[in-house]
Design a protein around this motif. Structure first.
Motif, PDB file in Angstrom:
ATOM      1  N   UNK A 135       0.844  -1.198   0.000  1.00  0.00           N
ATOM      2  CA  UNK A 135       0.000   0.000   0.000  1.00  0.00           C
ATOM      3  C   UNK A 135       0.876   1.243   0.000  1.00  0.00           C
ATOM      4  N   UNK A 136       0.413   2.262  -0.684  1.00  0.00           N
ATOM      5  CA  UNK A 136       1.058   3.572  -0.689  1.00  0.00           C
ATOM      6  C   UNK A 136      -0.015   4.606  -0.378  1.00  0.00           C
ATOM      7  N   UNK A 158       6.270   5.330 -11.121  1.00  0.00           N
ATOM      8  CA  UNK A 158       7.130   4.163 -11.288  1.00  0.00           C
ATOM      9  C   UNK A 158       7.089   3.232 -10.074  1.00  0.00           C
ATOM     10  N   UNK A 159       6.203   3.524  -9.113  1.00  0.00           N
ATOM     11  CA  UNK A 159       5.992   2.612  -7.993  1.00  0.00           C
ATOM     12  C   UNK A 159       5.094   1.460  -8.434  1.00  0.00           C
ATOM     13  N   UNK A 160       5.309   0.305  -7.844  1.00  0.00           N
ATOM     14  CA  UNK A 160       4.441  -0.845  -8.085  1.00  0.00           C
ATOM     15  C   UNK A 160       3.650  -1.091  -6.812  1.00  0.00           C
ATOM     16  N   UNK A 161       2.353  -0.728  -6.834  1.00  0.00           N
ATOM     17  CA  UNK A 161       1.534  -0.650  -5.630  1.00  0.00           C
ATOM     18  C   UNK A 161       0.272  -1.491  -5.803  1.00  0.00           C
ATOM     19  N   UNK A 162      -0.204  -2.081  -4.712  1.00  0.00           N
ATOM     20  CA  UNK A 162      -1.460  -2.813  -4.738  1.00  0.00           C
ATOM     21  C   UNK A 162      -2.628  -1.960  -4.244  1.00  0.00           C
ATOM     22  N   UNK A 163      -2.365  -1.099  -3.242  1.00  0.00           N
ATOM     23  CA  UNK A 163      -3.418  -0.246  -2.689  1.00  0.00           C
ATOM     24  C   UNK A 163      -2.901   1.188  -2.698  1.00  0.00           C
ATOM     25  N   UNK A 164      -3.529   2.047  -3.509  1.00  0.00           N
ATOM     26  CA  UNK A 164      -3.088   3.434  -3.693  1.00  0.00           C
ATOM     27  C   UNK A 164      -4.114   4.354  -3.040  1.00  0.00           C
ATOM     28  N   UNK A 165      -3.689   5.133  -2.044  1.00  0.00           N
ATOM     29  CA  UNK A 165      -4.600   5.979  -1.268  1.00  0.00           C
ATOM     30  C   UNK A 165      -4.145   7.425  -1.328  1.00  0.00           C
ATOM     31  N   UNK A 166      -5.079   8.324  -1.638  1.00  0.00           N
ATOM     32  CA  UNK A 166      -4.822   9.770  -1.582  1.00  0.00           C
ATOM     33  C   UNK A 166      -5.930  10.407  -0.765  1.00  0.00           C
TER      34      UNK A 166
END
Length: 434
Positions: A135-136, A158-166
């Motif tokens: 997660x990021x 260029x990040x490899x993320x499964x859960x992206x939160x803003x």
């Protein structure tokens, strides 16, 4: 078998929880929703209300993080050996048993700061050896608008993320500061995308073609909160893939989502739930409607016939809404309905008897059956109605309820207007009412 746990905290400071059955895999899946920074969960009685402090940040949803066992793909990215903490401040990398490898960035930019070069230099520290995260999460705690920050390939792309939160984005031009390249490196990994606008006074508009060109084939959860839905349409491929959707929009504008399992609707105006809404999500299992005081939206009514063809639903969460009347006819015998802290006063035979008669058969078949527990929370997976904090009109009209065996086991936390438990009053009704 999966276990789904929902924690909900609203401006009225009531915390509710429920546990329901999920069937997608053989892993334990814990999903937390806390509309509060500090949650005090009471163990023990089912749906026991708890108190907690209001979030000082005032965001709508502060936590919605999936936690899976180590047997799953989550947590497979390893510990935080690089980059160095100093090189990515104010971001931090952490790794633990439940959450896996996480990147958390808490940005506190001043409105006039030139942050473009600063953030680009920060994200240059991630490369093919350290750019993978379960997660990021990116939080914005600045008081003014973030007018010169944008999520693009030079930042998170260029990040490899499964859960992206803003969370906390607030911009002066009303446009979401994100391009599709912001998740370019996560096309084959992104399972959840959560973007929350922190400024209730304006609906952010989406960037042109946002999400449309992306083939996010792994995306299962999408939250887009605080956006102008009149100027955006979900891509067809995204609609087909989604299993969980969290959104504030007019109920009637909900797109058809035939594979959706979990729907969290936040009304932005006075709204009515109808069979037409549920027709668009014919495989739905969990329906949650959250009223948020700052938005002014209310669930005005659940129209007659809403659940006529909804036996597929497992849980309906209408706690702390203005619902005063509801017909549960059509729901399956294992559906759980949370009407706590609503405005229900009358349990009419027409609206409740068909459902409870089906639920009692399911209750008897599960008597002494399997329980699931997590940190003191215990729940048997059967149907019923949570009626906590509703001042019920207890009269002889409820004698029909006495005719249904174990009905008191299926009407949880029910109390009459004078404070007498419904179970106690039913004994009086049986003995005294003709």
């Amino acid at each position: 078998m999966d276990v789904f746990i929902l924690f909900h905290k609203k401006n009225s400071f009531n915390l509710q929880y429920f546990i329901s059955e999920m069937k997608e895999s053989n892993k334990i899946f814990l999903l937390l929703v806390c509309i509060s920074l500090i949650c005090d969960v009471s163990s023990g009685t089912r749906f026991k209300p708890s108190r907690s402090m209001k979030s000082p940040g005032g965001t709508i949803i502060d936590k919605f993080l999936p936690q899976l066992s180590r047997n799953s793909a989550y947590g497979s990215y390893g510990p935080c050996t690089s980059p160095s903490p100093a090189s990515i401040a104010p971001c931090e990398c952490s790794e633990d048993y439940f959450y896996g490898r996480q990147l958390v960035c808490d940005f506190n930019f001043d409105q006039n700061d030139d942050v473009t070069e600063m953030t680009h230099n920060l994200f240059k520290n991630f490369n093919a050896t350290n750019n993978q995260f379960d997660s990021a999460s990116f939080y914005f705690s600045n008081d003014g608008e973030t007018s010169n920050f944008i999520f693009d390939y030079a930042t998170s792309g260029h990040l490899e993320v499964k859960f992206f939160v803003v969370q906390g984005i607030s911009v002066e031009n009303g446009k979401l500061p994100m391009t599709e390249s912001a998740v370019l490196g996560s096309i084959n990994s992104l399972e959840a995308l959560w973007i929350e606008n922190n400024d209730y006074s304006q609906n952010l508009a989406f960037s042109e073609n946002f999400l449309f060109a992306m083939e996010l084939l792994e995306l299962k959860l999408l939250c887009l909160f605080g956006f102008d839905w009149d100027k955006f349409q979900l891509p067809e491929q995204t609609v087909l893939m989604l299993e969980t959707f969290v959104v504030d929009m007019k109920f009637e504008t909900l797109p058809e989502m035939q594979n959706l399992k979990h729907l969290y609707l936040i009304p932005t105006e006075e709204a009515s739930l109808s069979s037409e809404v549920l027709r668009k999500v014919s495989n739905l299992e969990f329906l949650v409607i959250l009223e948020v005081e700052d938005l002014g939206g209310k669930l005005k009514a659940v129209l007659p016939g809403t659940f006529e063809k909804s036996a597929f639903l497992k849980s309906i969460y209408l706690s702390e809404t203005n619902v005063a009347s509801i017909d549960l006819t059509g729901l399956g015998p294992s559906t759980f309905v949370d009407l706590s802290y609503s405005s229900i006063t009358n349990l009419s035979e027409q609206n409740f008897r068909p459902f409870l008669e089906g639920a009692v058969q399911n209750f008897v078949s599960f008597a002494g059956g399997i329980y699931f527990s997590f940190e003191g929370l215990v729940e048997k997976l059967i149907g019923g109605i949570n009626l906590a904090n509703n001042a019920l009109d207890c009269t002889c009209d409820l004698k029909w309820l006495c005719e249904i065996p174990y009905s008191s086991n299926l009407t949880y936390n029910a109390e009459c207007a004078d404070g007498t438990t419904l179970e106690t009053y039913m004994e009086l009704i049986w003995n005294q009412c003709p």
